[in-house]
Design an enzyme around this catalytic site. Structure first.
Site, PDB file in Angstrom:
ATOM      1  N   SER A  46       0.867  -1.185   0.000  1.00 50.34           N
ATOM      2  CA  SER A  46       0.000   0.000   0.000  1.00 50.34           C
ATOM      3  C   SER A  46       0.901   1.232   0.000  1.00 50.34           C
ATOM      4  CB  SER A  46      -0.836  -0.030   1.282  1.00 50.34           C
ATOM      5  OG  SER A  46      -1.454   1.210   1.523  1.00 50.34           O
ATOM      6  N   TYR A  76      -2.094  -1.741  10.361  1.00 48.40           N
ATOM      7  CA  TYR A  76      -2.109  -1.745   8.893  1.00 48.40           C
ATOM      8  C   TYR A  76      -0.770  -1.241   8.343  1.00 48.40           C
ATOM      9  CZ  TYR A  76      -4.010  -1.106   4.153  1.00 48.40           C
ATOM     10  OH  TYR A  76      -4.246  -1.195   2.795  1.00 48.40           O
TER      11      TYR A  76
HETATM   12  P1  NAD Z   1     -11.733  -5.795   0.013  1.00 47.41           P
HETATM   13  O1  NAD Z   1     -12.264  -5.716   1.402  1.00 47.41           O
HETATM   14  O2  NAD Z   1     -12.613  -5.418  -1.129  1.00 47.41           O
HETATM   15  O3  NAD Z   1     -11.196  -7.270  -0.272  1.00 47.41           O
HETATM   16  C1  NAD Z   1     -10.412  -7.960   0.647  1.00 47.41           C
HETATM   17  C2  NAD Z   1     -10.694  -9.436   0.469  1.00 47.41           C
HETATM   18  O4  NAD Z   1      -9.835 -10.154   1.366  1.00 47.41           O
HETATM   19  C3  NAD Z   1     -12.144  -9.801   0.844  1.00 47.41           C
HETATM   20  O5  NAD Z   1     -12.696 -10.647  -0.157  1.00 47.41           O
HETATM   21  C4  NAD Z   1     -11.980 -10.546   2.157  1.00 47.41           C
HETATM   22  O6  NAD Z   1     -12.984 -11.503   2.410  1.00 47.41           O
HETATM   23  C5  NAD Z   1     -10.609 -11.193   1.954  1.00 47.41           C
HETATM   24  N1  NAD Z   1      -9.989 -11.607   3.197  1.00 47.41           N
HETATM   25  C6  NAD Z   1      -9.912 -10.906   4.349  1.00 47.41           C
HETATM   26  N2  NAD Z   1      -9.316 -11.645   5.292  1.00 47.41           N
HETATM   27  C7  NAD Z   1      -8.981 -12.832   4.711  1.00 47.41           C
HETATM   28  C8  NAD Z   1      -8.348 -13.996   5.171  1.00 47.41           C
HETATM   29  N3  NAD Z   1      -7.946 -14.119   6.448  1.00 47.41           N
HETATM   30  N4  NAD Z   1      -8.121 -15.005   4.303  1.00 47.41           N
HETATM   31  C9  NAD Z   1      -8.556 -14.921   3.017  1.00 47.41           C
HETATM   32  N5  NAD Z   1      -9.204 -13.845   2.533  1.00 47.41           N
HETATM   33  C10 NAD Z   1      -9.421 -12.818   3.378  1.00 47.41           C
HETATM   34  O7  NAD Z   1     -10.389  -4.957   0.043  1.00 47.41           O
HETATM   35  P2  NAD Z   1      -9.489  -4.326  -1.127  1.00 47.41           P
HETATM   36  O8  NAD Z   1      -9.597  -2.865  -1.000  1.00 47.41           O
HETATM   37  O9  NAD Z   1      -9.721  -4.982  -2.419  1.00 47.41           O
HETATM   38  O10 NAD Z   1      -8.033  -4.687  -0.566  1.00 47.41           O
HETATM   39  C11 NAD Z   1      -7.244  -5.728  -1.095  1.00 47.41           C
HETATM   40  C12 NAD Z   1      -5.800  -5.500  -0.684  1.00 47.41           C
HETATM   41  O11 NAD Z   1      -5.345  -4.271  -1.229  1.00 47.41           O
HETATM   42  C13 NAD Z   1      -5.592  -5.415   0.816  1.00 47.41           C
HETATM   43  O12 NAD Z   1      -4.398  -6.064   1.164  1.00 47.41           O
HETATM   44  C14 NAD Z   1      -5.487  -3.930   1.049  1.00 47.41           C
HETATM   45  O13 NAD Z   1      -4.751  -3.629   2.194  1.00 47.41           O
HETATM   46  C15 NAD Z   1      -4.764  -3.494  -0.210  1.00 47.41           C
HETATM   47  N6  NAD Z   1      -4.919  -2.086  -0.526  1.00 47.41           N
HETATM   48  C16 NAD Z   1      -6.145  -1.556  -0.716  1.00 47.41           C
HETATM   49  C17 NAD Z   1      -6.235  -0.207  -1.014  1.00 47.41           C
HETATM   50  C18 NAD Z   1      -7.559   0.441  -1.242  1.00 47.41           C
HETATM   51  O14 NAD Z   1      -7.591   1.675  -1.277  1.00 47.41           O
HETATM   52  N7  NAD Z   1      -8.625  -0.280  -1.430  1.00 47.41           N
HETATM   53  C19 NAD Z   1      -5.091   0.586  -1.118  1.00 47.41           C
HETATM   54  C20 NAD Z   1      -3.857   0.007  -0.915  1.00 47.41           C
HETATM   55  C21 NAD Z   1      -3.779  -1.342  -0.619  1.00 47.41           C
END
Ligand code: NAD
Length: 254
Positions: A136, A149
């Site tokens: 991130s 985080y």
């Molecule tokens: P999201 O909540 O849409 O998706 C996350 C997914 O991870 C969900 O389907 C959830 O069920 C699954 N998950 C959670 N815990 C789990 C576990 N223990 N085992 C298996 N699956 C699990 O979130 P997103 O925004 O798509 O985020 C995805 C990744 O991207 C994360 O690592 C997040 O930190 C990173 N990220 C997101 C952003 C953002 O702005 N959305 C920015 C930077 C990084």
């Protein structure tokens, strides 16, 4: 581009992970949806061609062993892993529950370690591999109230560099992707919470709060992140390893 490759994408029942799984599948890979929510996993399996849902909590060693064992038994190989599963929890550090700290570190750092630990022996046999870790902008910068985080996302950049050095001789690359804010369910929840906290409308949260340090004042799309993941998963990126690639509208430039 990825014909014959077997990719595992964690947390691919939603958001960024689902977009990456879809992109890899559309480019020829068979994709394993490693997701701990049944309903989301099954829905993604239906929607994404050449995909297979395996229920997995990435913070559980037995689940990860079972995941890698099942993929290896079925396909005989693991070529690409994308450590994407994640969640957010916001609290002042003095109030941060240890349980939440352990959960976030367990999923976003230990979970990635476990996937790598159990997939690498199989990747080595194939003498080719791609490890893509979703960090991130918070892997490079801090924000208040995000102790677990930010720690997990900084940590995964370190883990990426270690394994990149260890595995280079086996044609296995490891890189982190560092997105800024991407509009997914994870960020939508933060927008709702922040609107209440700052007493402003949800539509004002991106410009007034989330993007205040980002020169490009719009949210990154899941497709942009998926395109970068596809590039890193392909042979075109074979000399890119140990890197943390930002896709954050300039947020982390100094
Ligand atoms: P999201 O909540 O849409 O998706 C996350 C997914 O991870 C969900 O389907 C959830 O069920 C699954 N998950 C959670 N815990 C789990 C576990 N223990 N085992 C298996 N699956 C699990 O979130 P997103 O925004 O798509 O985020 C995805 C990744 O991207 C994360 O690592 C997040 O930190 C990173 N990220 C997101 C952003 C953002 O702005 N959305 C920015 C930077 C990084």
């Amino acid at each position: 581009m990825l014909n014959g490759k077997i990719a595992i994408v964690t947390g691919s029942g939603s958001g960024i992970g689902k977009a990456i799984a879809d992109k890899l599948s559309k480019n020829g890979a068979t994709v394993v949806i490693a997701e701990f929510l049944d309903e989301q996993g099954k829905k993604a399996e239906k929607e994404i061609k050449n995909s297979l849902f395996i229920k997995c909590d990435v913070s559980s060693e037995s689940d990860v062993k079972n995941l890698i064992g099942s993929v290896s038994d079925r396909f005989g190989r693991v070529d690409i892993i994308v450590n994407n599963a994640g969640l957010q929890y916001i609290s002042k550090v003095e109030d941060f529950p240890l349980e939440k700290w352990n959960q976030l570190i367990g999923i976003m750092l230990t979970g990635a370690f476990l996937l790598i630990k159990y997939a690498v022996p199989i990747m080595k046999k194939g003498n080719w591999g791609r490890i893509i870790n979703i960090s991130s902008a918070h892997g490079k910068e801090a924000s208040p109230w995000k102790a677990a985080y930010v720690s997990a996302k900084h940590g995964i950049i370190g883990l990426t560099k270690v394994v990149a050095k260890e595995l280079a001789e086996f044609n296995i690359t490891a890189n982190s992707i560092c997105p800024g804010y991407v509009l997914t369910p994870l960020v939508q929840k933060q927008i709702t919470d922040l609107a209440k906290q700052y007493n402003i409308g949800e539509d004002e949260v991106p410009s007034k709060v989330l993007l205040k340090d980002q020169p490009i004042k719009s949210l990154v799309s899941v497709d942009e992140v998926a395109e970068l993941a596809l590039y890193l998963a392909s042979d075109k990126s074979k000399h890119i390893t140990a890197q943390s690639l930002s896709i954050d509208g300039g947020w982390t430039a100094h």
